[in-house]
Design a protein around this motif. Structure first.
Motif, short mmCIF file in Angstrom:
data_model
loop_
_atom_site.label_atom_id
_atom_site.label_comp_id
_atom_site.label_asym_id
_atom_site.label_seq_id
_atom_site.Cartn_x
_atom_site.Cartn_y
_atom_site.Cartn_z
N SER A 206 0.83 -1.45 0.23
CA SER A 206 0.00 -0.14 0.01
C SER A 206 0.98 1.23 -0.41
N LEU A 207 2.22 1.16 0.22
CA LEU A 207 3.41 2.10 0.30
C LEU A 207 3.47 2.73 -1.20
N THR A 208 3.24 3.83 -1.94
CA THR A 208 3.78 3.93 -3.35
C THR A 208 4.95 5.24 -2.32
N GLU A 209 5.41 5.41 -3.80
CA GLU A 209 6.65 6.56 -2.81
C GLU A 209 5.70 7.56 -2.66
N SER A 210 5.29 8.26 -3.23
CA SER A 210 4.60 9.48 -3.43
C SER A 210 3.86 9.36 -1.49
N ARG A 211 3.41 8.08 -1.56
CA ARG A 211 2.19 7.76 0.09
C ARG A 211 3.73 7.68 1.01
N LEU A 212 4.80 7.17 0.32
CA LEU A 212 5.93 6.70 1.76
C LEU A 212 6.88 8.44 2.01
N LYS A 213 5.70 9.44 1.72
CA LYS A 213 6.64 10.56 1.61
C LYS A 213 6.49 11.52 2.48
N ASP A 214 4.17 11.21 1.73
CA ASP A 214 3.60 11.87 3.46
C ASP A 214 3.85 11.50 3.93
N ILE A 215 4.28 9.84 4.56
CA ILE A 215 3.63 9.30 5.70
C ILE A 215 5.24 9.40 7.31
N ILE A 216 6.15 10.28 6.16
CA ILE A 216 7.86 10.33 6.19
C ILE A 216 7.41 11.73 7.06
N SER A 217 7.07 12.51 6.44
CA SER A 217 7.03 14.15 7.00
C SER A 217 6.01 13.91 7.70
N LEU A 218 4.58 13.09 7.90
CA LEU A 218 3.63 13.65 9.04
C LEU A 218 4.01 12.47 10.57
N THR A 219 5.19 11.62 10.54
CA THR A 219 5.85 10.51 11.11
C THR A 219 6.58 11.70 11.90
N GLU A 220 7.47 12.27 11.16
CA GLU A 220 8.56 13.56 11.73
C GLU A 220 7.65 14.64 12.83
N ARG A 221 7.09 14.91 12.09
CA ARG A 221 6.20 15.82 12.65
C ARG A 221 5.21 15.29 14.11
N ALA A 222 4.56 14.57 13.32
CA ALA A 222 4.47 13.99 14.90
C ALA A 222 5.72 13.54 16.18
N ALA A 223 6.07 13.37 15.60
CA ALA A 223 7.80 13.51 16.84
C ALA A 223 7.98 14.23 17.32
N GLU A 224 8.17 15.41 16.49
CA GLU A 224 8.43 16.65 16.95
C GLU A 224 7.25 17.43 18.35
N GLU A 225 5.77 16.86 18.09
CA GLU A 225 5.26 17.34 18.29
C GLU A 225 4.56 16.90 20.01
N ILE A 226 5.40 15.54 20.00
CA ILE A 226 5.69 15.09 21.60
C ILE A 226 6.87 15.52 22.01
N SER A 227 7.54 15.43 21.28
CA SER A 227 9.19 15.99 21.89
C SER A 227 8.71 17.70 22.78
N GLU A 228 8.22 18.71 21.80
CA GLU A 228 7.55 19.52 22.51
C GLU A 228 7.01 19.18 23.67
N GLU A 229 5.88 18.75 23.69
CA GLU A 229 5.62 18.22 24.80
C GLU A 229 6.00 17.85 26.33
N LEU A 230 7.31 17.28 25.57
CA LEU A 230 8.05 16.68 26.63
C LEU A 230 9.14 17.84 27.32
N GLY A 231 8.80 18.72 26.48
CA GLY A 231 9.91 19.95 26.73
C GLY A 231 11.32 20.06 25.85
N SER A 232 11.29 18.96 24.85
CA SER A 232 12.55 19.62 24.48
C SER A 232 11.84 20.03 23.12
N ILE A 233 13.29 20.79 23.12
CA ILE A 233 13.86 22.14 22.60
C ILE A 233 15.14 21.86 21.07
#
Length: 252
Positions: free
Chosen positions: A222-249
């Motif tokens: 189910s993971l085409t190249e364009s879909r893979l790029k979208d998921i990578i971007s969304l996953t990176e942003r989610a990790a950043e949001e959680i890190s920010e919640e934990l106080g990381s800069i």
């Protein structure tokens, strides 16, 4: 019997009667044979463990299985993990956007442990269950944690993994970790579960130490190249949001 010996035997007993596909309950005699200790000792241990709910005795079969106290303790630890509480709403949002399973992994020693999952993909329902452990040299979520672990701790973990014969190619592992640091994410194909792709990003604490990883796991079909790029971007942003919640800069 000394207290330390009682504790050791009790822990060994609990580990022994862990349920599996072939066996869910054990008799005192079976435990005695398995552990090579007198059945009278087994009865005393079982009696004490049953009193506090660590084992449950089936009144019909007279056999024993693990009790709910262990589950309650495990859930209380999981629920009290700050990283889980911060991650859960963001994991749900990521799952709803990707329509794939989202996992949260935390390190313990030289292993990574799945401590929570948001299931969106019916194809991969429970393919990688909560509580599943794996060496930090295997799988995207584990490797991304190892890649961002401090240099000294990373060397110690890798030595341990080599001693346990978990690392098949040390040079390749080191190259993989360097590439993960360069890209900021880890991607693995069929590393743990067949015909799956896993995309993982690191989560940092207020001390800017890697404390977890968030990963999206989906079927490779189910993971085409364009879909893979979208998921990578969304996953990176989610990790950043959680890190920010934990106080990381931290900014990779």
């Amino acid at each position: 019997m000394r207290l330390s010996e009682v504790i050791r035997k009790s822990i060994t007993l609990l580990t022994t009667i862990k349920p599996n596909e072939e066996k869910e309950e054990w008799s005192a005699t079976e435990i005695s044979r398995e552990l090579n200790i007198p059945v009278q000792t087994v009865h005393r241990l079982l009696s004490s463990l049953e009193e506090y709910g660590f084992v449950f005795k089936n009144k019909e079969t007279k056999k024993f299985r693990l009790g709910l106290t262990l589950l309650q303790l495990g859930l209380s630890i999981r629920d009290n993990l700050l990283v889980r509480n911060s991650a859960l709403p963001i994991m749900k949002k990521l799952g709803s956007k990707t329509k794939e399973n989202v996992y949260l992994t935390v390190p313990e020693g030289h292993e990574g442990i799945f401590i929570d999952c948001i299931n969106f993909s019916q194809l991969l329902q429970n393919s990688e269950p909560i509580g599943m452990r794996g060496p930090l040299c295997t799988g995207a979520s584990n490797k991304v944690i190892l890649a961002y672990t401090s240099r000294k701790a990373k060397q110690r973990i890798i030595r341990r993994l080599v001693e346990k014969s978990e690392v098949k190619d040390l040079k390749k592992l080191e190259e993989d970790l360097r590439n993960i640091r360069k890209c900021g994410i880890a991607i693995s194909f069929e590393d743990i579960t067949e015909r799956t792709v896993s995309i993982a990003a690191p989560i940092f604490s207020w001390e800017d130490k890697v404390v977890a990883a968030i990963s999206v796991i989906g079927p490779d079909t189910s993971l085409t190249e364009s879909r893979l790029k979208d998921i990578i971007s969304l996953t990176e942003r989610a990790a950043e949001e959680i890190s920010e919640e934990l106080g990381s800069i931290k900014r990779r």
